[in-house]
Design a protein around this motif. Structure first.
Motif, PDB file in Angstrom:
ATOM      1  N   ARG A  76       0.825  -1.217   0.000  1.00  0.00           N
ATOM      2  CA  ARG A  76       0.000   0.000   0.000  1.00  0.00           C
ATOM      3  C   ARG A  76       0.856   1.263   0.000  1.00  0.00           C
ATOM      4  O   ARG A  76       0.597   2.217   0.749  1.00  0.00           O
ATOM      5  N   LEU A  77       1.865   1.263  -0.844  1.00  0.00           N
ATOM      6  CA  LEU A  77       2.731   2.429  -1.014  1.00  0.00           C
ATOM      7  C   LEU A  77       2.530   3.021  -2.398  1.00  0.00           C
ATOM      8  O   LEU A  77       2.364   2.296  -3.379  1.00  0.00           O
ATOM      9  N   SER A  78       2.556   4.323  -2.478  1.00  0.00           N
ATOM     10  CA  SER A  78       2.543   4.984  -3.776  1.00  0.00           C
ATOM     11  C   SER A  78       3.958   4.966  -4.351  1.00  0.00           C
ATOM     12  O   SER A  78       4.938   4.704  -3.645  1.00  0.00           O
ATOM     13  N   SER A 130      14.459   8.439  -7.950  1.00  0.00           N
ATOM     14  CA  SER A 130      13.441   9.333  -8.486  1.00  0.00           C
ATOM     15  C   SER A 130      12.163   8.563  -8.797  1.00  0.00           C
ATOM     16  O   SER A 130      12.206   7.374  -9.156  1.00  0.00           O
ATOM     17  N   THR A 131      11.036   9.256  -8.671  1.00  0.00           N
ATOM     18  CA  THR A 131       9.755   8.636  -9.011  1.00  0.00           C
ATOM     19  C   THR A 131       9.723   8.255 -10.486  1.00  0.00           C
ATOM     20  O   THR A 131       9.156   7.222 -10.864  1.00  0.00           O
ATOM     21  N   ARG A 132      10.357   9.076 -11.313  1.00  0.00           N
ATOM     22  CA  ARG A 132      10.389   8.800 -12.751  1.00  0.00           C
ATOM     23  C   ARG A 132      11.131   7.493 -13.034  1.00  0.00           C
ATOM     24  O   ARG A 132      10.677   6.673 -13.840  1.00  0.00           O
ATOM     25  N   HIS A 133      12.266   7.308 -12.370  1.00  0.00           N
ATOM     26  CA  HIS A 133      13.035   6.085 -12.589  1.00  0.00           C
ATOM     27  C   HIS A 133      12.250   4.864 -12.103  1.00  0.00           C
ATOM     28  O   HIS A 133      12.236   3.821 -12.767  1.00  0.00           O
ATOM     29  N   LEU A 134      11.587   4.986 -10.940  1.00  0.00           N
ATOM     30  CA  LEU A 134      10.785   3.879 -10.431  1.00  0.00           C
ATOM     31  C   LEU A 134       9.657   3.543 -11.399  1.00  0.00           C
ATOM     32  O   LEU A 134       9.376   2.370 -11.657  1.00  0.00           O
ATOM     33  N   SER A 135       9.038   4.557 -11.966  1.00  0.00           N
ATOM     34  CA  SER A 135       7.970   4.328 -12.938  1.00  0.00           C
ATOM     35  C   SER A 135       8.507   3.598 -14.165  1.00  0.00           C
ATOM     36  O   SER A 135       7.864   2.670 -14.676  1.00  0.00           O
ATOM     37  N   PHE A 136       9.693   3.982 -14.623  1.00  0.00           N
ATOM     38  CA  PHE A 136      10.302   3.313 -15.776  1.00  0.00           C
ATOM     39  C   PHE A 136      10.614   1.857 -15.461  1.00  0.00           C
ATOM     40  O   PHE A 136      10.454   0.973 -16.316  1.00  0.00           O
ATOM     41  N   VAL A 137      11.071   1.577 -14.236  1.00  0.00           N
ATOM     42  CA  VAL A 137      11.362   0.197 -13.835  1.00  0.00           C
ATOM     43  C   VAL A 137      10.077  -0.635 -13.844  1.00  0.00           C
ATOM     44  O   VAL A 137      10.045  -1.744 -14.375  1.00  0.00           O
ATOM     45  N   GLU A 138       9.012  -0.101 -13.276  1.00  0.00           N
ATOM     46  CA  GLU A 138       7.770  -0.856 -13.154  1.00  0.00           C
ATOM     47  C   GLU A 138       7.119  -1.105 -14.514  1.00  0.00           C
ATOM     48  O   GLU A 138       6.459  -2.130 -14.703  1.00  0.00           O
TER      49      GLU A 138
END
Length: 256
Positions: free
Chosen positions: A18-20, A31-39
């Motif tokens: 339950r984490l954003s 970075s949130t951007r890098h995490l988004s790219f990984v996912e």
């Protein structure tokens, strides 16, 4: 799990916790951007990144290895055999704890709640259960709640059943393990002795009340795990120790 992209698996673990993306990126210092790219699979994470994220997500060691394999890397955590030479000291420490707890019962279980070892008083508690429940691997939850097991002798069966199912439900939610989910569904199908009584204000623990011979024994339990394990097998071990909840139980166990 290995047939699915590592990014998808990491996203599922993040959602299970339950984490954003923002919350996880702050915790993992990326970075949130890098995490988004990984996912989404637009960026291939390094093994160090996978380990960093799984550490923040409190992913069990077994599943961390599976995520590394899904990412194309070798597992980072060994998985020794409890009866093997590499875990000799661990095995000896478990035996010492079990023996030191006598005359009170104690059992060592793995992540599936299969019994790996037990001290002598456990044998007295499980006398008379059906032979098929004692065929290895002996699952202690099944042994407790099955109508051919301890269930007919558990005085507060509804209360104890609700307690055990609640623990297993939390474990399923935390790990997402399919085998534990199957075990949970199996146990839910057993008769449970009616509706669990409401908790009383003076209660501090859920008691385990069981008839042994002509006596009713009352226990509370303490669960112990290894601190900071780096081996998969060791990380999944737990010692369930039962303590007498009253002097009558203590005296009865000393006599037995």
């Amino acid at each position: 799990m290995e047939n699915r992209p590592v990014g998808v698996l990491l996203r599922e673990w993040r959602e299970r916790r339950r984490l954003s993306q923002l919350e996880l990126s702050i915790q993992a210092d990326i970075s949130t951007r890098h995490l988004s790219f990984v996912e989404t699979g637009r960026s291939r994470p390094t093994s160090a990144m996978i380990l960093r994220l799984t550490e923040q997500l409190d992913v069990p060691l077994r599943e961390r290895n599976a995520l590394l394999l899904a990412g194309g890397y070798a597992p980072a955590y060994p998985e020794g055999r409890l009866d093997g030479p590499q875990l000799k000291e661990v095995r000896a420490s478990l035996r010492q704890v079990l023996a030191g707890h006598e005359p009170y019962p104690a059992v060592v279980v793995d992540r599936r709640w299969d019994m790996l070892d037990a001290n002598a008083p456990i044998a007295r508690l499980i006398e008379g259960v059906a032979a098929h429940l004692l065929e290895p691997p002996v699952n202690v939850l099944r042994l407790s709640l099955h109508p051919d097991g301890l269930a007919p002798r558990i005085v507060n069966l509804a209360e104890w059943r609700a307690h055990l199912l609640s623990r297993l439900e939390r474990q399923v939610a935390a790990t997402g393990a399919a085998d534990l989910r199957e075990l949970l569904e199996e146990l839910r199908g057993y008769p449970g002795g009616g509706e669990a009584p409401p908790k009383r204000a003076q209660d501090v623990v859920v008691p385990f009340r069981i008839r042994v011979g002509n006596a009713e024994l009352r226990f509370f339990s303490i669960t112990a795990v290894f601190g900071s394990p780096l081996d998969v097998t060791v990380s999944e071990l737990a010692i369930e120790s039962f303590f007498p909840a009253d002097e009558a139980t203590s005296a009865a166990l000393r006599r037995l």
